[in-house]
Motif scaffolding. Sequence first.
Motif, short mmCIF file in Angstrom:
data_model
loop_
_atom_site.label_atom_id
_atom_site.label_comp_id
_atom_site.label_asym_id
_atom_site.label_seq_id
_atom_site.Cartn_x
_atom_site.Cartn_y
_atom_site.Cartn_z
N GLU A 163 0.83 -1.20 0.00
CA GLU A 163 0.00 0.00 0.00
C GLU A 163 0.87 1.26 0.00
N ASP A 164 0.42 2.26 -0.76
CA ASP A 164 1.10 3.56 -0.91
C ASP A 164 2.38 3.50 -1.75
N SER A 165 2.62 2.38 -2.41
CA SER A 165 3.78 2.29 -3.31
C SER A 165 3.61 3.26 -4.49
N LYS A 166 4.74 3.79 -4.93
CA LYS A 166 4.77 4.59 -6.16
C LYS A 166 5.48 3.77 -7.23
N ILE A 167 4.77 3.51 -8.32
CA ILE A 167 5.25 2.61 -9.38
C ILE A 167 5.48 3.41 -10.65
N LEU A 168 6.67 3.27 -11.22
CA LEU A 168 6.98 3.94 -12.49
C LEU A 168 7.24 2.90 -13.55
N CYS A 169 6.47 2.97 -14.63
CA CYS A 169 6.67 2.10 -15.79
C CYS A 169 7.32 2.90 -16.91
N PHE A 170 8.27 2.29 -17.59
CA PHE A 170 8.95 2.96 -18.71
C PHE A 170 8.30 2.54 -20.03
#
Length: 302
Positions: free
Chosen positions: A271-278
């Motif tokens: 929970e509250d993770s920040k996920i960045l996809c390229f």
Amino acid sequence: MLLQLPTQKVPIQEIPINKKVKLFIKREDLIHPQISGNKYWKLFFNVNNYLTKNHEKPYIITFGGAFSNHISAVSAVGNLAQIPTLGIIRGEELKNKWRDNPTLIFAKRNGMNLQFVTREEYRHKEKLTEFLQTEFPEALIVPEGGTNEEAVAGVKMMLNDETKDFDYLCTAVGTGGTIAGISKYCEENQRVIGFKAVDDDSLENKIFELTFRKNFNLIDSGFGGYGKIKDENIRFINDFKERYEIPLEPIYTGKMMQRVFELIDEDYFPEDSKILCFHTGGLQGIEGANLLLEKQNRNLII
């Protein structure tokens, strides 16, 4: 220097998903209209370092399949630099059919010579490379997918101060160069997830040999195998574009984003993770994919 650093920031867009995590995508596909995404960065040092040597007869040689983003990108680089290029293409049967293939048509228009080899010959690319380097001693021979140490150094450019704030960095994986660059140069606290488009058990070792870090893990996102496009993939890609106005191709980024959404629904990320996809580009492949889908009387990618 042929390939320049972008004068504008590559945008990071939030994908509003109304979940317990936050999801973003970095639009590397917008770097260049013909050399897009990770291909730009994988070729950045390979090509620029080669050009500094001022060869009398420069020549760029590489390898790829029928709809290869890498073949497309290298042909565009050759055209920009006015350097002859040669593409070693997997599949001898394509020799008389290349005019039906938009990727290969584009490569030819950029001046790339095409040499078609059998799948058996293609499997032994090391021997082919040795032969080509002897025949063309001044040539730059870039491996399939562009993956080597210079490519990994180029992928470092995909990371910046803005990417440091994310807990998870996600990328599609083909030959492993992009995830290797992200893994090698990301922050100590960041976790890297690679979404495998190919079923290759050797990938983990290959990536580790390029990074010497174990901050990544690989998740299968083949959806039936490399190059296979299921109806669910098409539905996801079309829905994603409609909702977020971001196009995805069906082999790499489209499948990665679909798996990311599945993992979010499965509460894979804390929970509250920040996920960045390229977004690693490759949109040129949509036209070829639609030609195949049309022959199968299936829905097309919009």
